[in-house]
Design an enzyme around this catalytic site. Structure first.
Site, PDB file in Angstrom:
ATOM      1  N   ASP A 155       0.798  -1.232   0.000  1.00  0.00           N
ATOM      2  CA  ASP A 155       0.000   0.000   0.000  1.00  0.00           C
ATOM      3  C   ASP A 155       0.831   1.282   0.000  1.00  0.00           C
ATOM      4  O   ASP A 155       0.641   2.151  -0.848  1.00  0.00           O
ATOM      5  CB  ASP A 155      -0.967  -0.013   1.186  1.00  0.00           C
ATOM      6  CG  ASP A 155      -1.916   1.177   1.167  1.00  0.00           C
ATOM      7  OD1 ASP A 155      -2.373   1.534   0.069  1.00  0.00           O
ATOM      8  OD2 ASP A 155      -2.182   1.741   2.239  1.00  0.00           O
ATOM      9  N   CYS A 166     -21.613   6.144  -7.698  1.00  0.00           N
ATOM     10  CA  CYS A 166     -20.599   6.813  -6.875  1.00  0.00           C
ATOM     11  C   CYS A 166     -21.207   8.075  -6.266  1.00  0.00           C
ATOM     12  O   CYS A 166     -21.714   8.935  -6.999  1.00  0.00           O
ATOM     13  CB  CYS A 166     -19.378   7.157  -7.711  1.00  0.00           C
ATOM     14  SG  CYS A 166     -18.114   8.071  -6.789  1.00  0.00           S
ATOM     15  N   CYS A 203     -13.328  11.440  -4.092  1.00  0.00           N
ATOM     16  CA  CYS A 203     -13.662  10.107  -3.588  1.00  0.00           C
ATOM     17  C   CYS A 203     -13.961  10.165  -2.093  1.00  0.00           C
ATOM     18  O   CYS A 203     -13.168  10.698  -1.301  1.00  0.00           O
ATOM     19  CB  CYS A 203     -12.500   9.156  -3.857  1.00  0.00           C
ATOM     20  SG  CYS A 203     -12.750   7.486  -3.216  1.00  0.00           S
ATOM     21  N   CYS A 239     -15.158   4.182   2.062  1.00  0.00           N
ATOM     22  CA  CYS A 239     -16.428   4.031   1.344  1.00  0.00           C
ATOM     23  C   CYS A 239     -16.386   2.737   0.544  1.00  0.00           C
ATOM     24  O   CYS A 239     -15.369   2.424  -0.086  1.00  0.00           O
ATOM     25  CB  CYS A 239     -16.648   5.224   0.419  1.00  0.00           C
ATOM     26  SG  CYS A 239     -18.188   5.142  -0.540  1.00  0.00           S
TER      27      CYS A 239
END
Length: 378
Positions: free
Chosen positions: A134, A198, A214, A240
């Site tokens: 990550d 979205c 986002c 989310c």
């Protein structure tokens, strides 16, 4: 040792230590990704959390000079919670995204990669390796796609046939020349559900995300949340999942596979009101082991305040007043003022007018005035 034999042994060993998928690719440059990242920078679509040096993100040999292969791994995480508590009036709850359920995946995947490194070092003493999860320079998704872990979907996630997109990704660069796997053909077809639903229109088009819109990114920011997004996050306090939960490829993918990722319902869906005044010590003790705690308590508290306004939870008024009057952080005071006005509770106008007389921070004053403006419209 013959490399293809070692590769088979590594695949079998990976299974024994709880790695759900493993794939291999070359250490060749990620040319298409480089062009995409340049375009993202030009459009200011990047979040700022990622490595800013595009060359490092796309040239594995800059990270390990003798690199010949990259090993990609994936570990599945749950898509549903067992015995999930339900929020109700007086006991409203927030929600952490699924990727933050259970133990911090950075810790878990780094441990798995360390075991793979030790395995290879024993077999090939001269082996060189560099692992990342990550926060490394390489794009986890780009590596996973090229290594055959899954395809890069329209929602910018990697979707695996076995576990859907509910997988954590990591990779290891090495000087061992493993045979590369074939990428998986894109299986999204004509579906555009993730784009259509979205909450903020962050998925600009298939495979292109404006990170600054986002919700997953916005919930991790530490400043005031822009007005246009405050009505969009609902009770999300970290991350989310909308573009995943609507995906047909995720249907039926429960992934209750690893004890370390099984969520504590009271952590994954915590009560909102106690979050408003939780101490740093208590926050770390309760939430410190999950990935959603990495930015500290401030964004979580700000989001919890917005969630309470979303629910119009009048029982939270005493806590909101306490925060407005006593919290030292302008973002938290100001968001509380906005929430009090948004909820339109009894005495809200008087509460905000008193706060306005005492407040000296210009940003908080703006938020108090926003709250008063809400009340003036009623």
């Amino acid at each position: 040792m013959i490399v293809n034999v070692l590769q088979e042994e590594l695949i079998e060993y990976a299974k024994t230590i709880g790695i759900d998928k493993i794939g291999f690719t070359s250490a060749a440059p990620f040319i298409e990704l480089k062009n995409l990242l340049r375009r993202q920078q030009e459009l200011n679509f990047q979040s700022g959390f990622e490595e800013s040096d595009i060359e490092k993100r796309t040239e594995p040999t800059l990270l390990l000079e003798e690199a010949q292969s990259i090993i990609a791994i994936a570990i599945a995480y749950p898509s549903r919670m067992k015995n999930a508590p339900k929020g109700k009036r007086g006991e409203r709850r927030g929600i952490f995204c699924r990727a933050s359920w259970g133990m911090d995946y950075h810790t878990v995947l780094r441990e798995k990669l360390a075991l793979l490194e030790a395995f290879l070092q024993e077999k090939v003493p001269h082996a060189k390796m560099r692992s990342m999860v990550d926060t490394g320079e390489l794009s986890d998704r780009a590596v996973a796609e090229r290594a055959g872990i899954g395809w890069s979907a329209k929602n910018c996630s990697i979707i695996t046939p076995e576990f859907g997109s509910y997988v954590y990704l990591g990779e290891m660069i090495t000087n061992i020349p493993f045979a590369p796997d074939e990428p998986i053909t894109d299986q999204c077809g004509d579906c555009t559900l993730c784009i259509d639903v979205c909450p903020t229109g962050a998925i600009v088009q298939a495979g292109q995300l404006n990170s600054n819109r986002c919700v997953a990114f916005l919930t991790q920011t530490k400043g005031f949340l822009p007005d246009e997004f405050r009505t969009k996050i609902g009770n999300r306090i970290y991350g989310c999942d909308t573009c995943q939960t609507v995906c047909p490829k995720n249907k039926g993918k429960l992934n209750w596979l690893h004890d370390s990722f099984k969520p504590d319902p009271e952590i994954a869906k915590p009560l909102l009101e106690p979050l408003l005044t939780i101490s740093n010590k208590d926050f770390k003790a309760k939430f410190g082991y999950i990935s959603g705690s990495w930015r500290g308590k401030k964004p979580i508290q700000r989001n919890a305040i917005i969630a309470l306004a979303h629910f119009k939870e009048e029982s939270a008024l005493p806590k909101l007043i306490e925060v407005l009057q006593n919290d030292e952080r302008p973002v938290i005071r100001g968001t509380a003022a906005w929430a009090i006005g948004k909820m339109g509770v009894v005495d809200a106008k008087e509460i905000l007018q008193v706060a306005l007389q005492k407040e000296q921070d210009p940003e908080v004053i703006i938020e108090i005035e926003k709250g008063l403006a809400f009340l003036a419209q009623k």
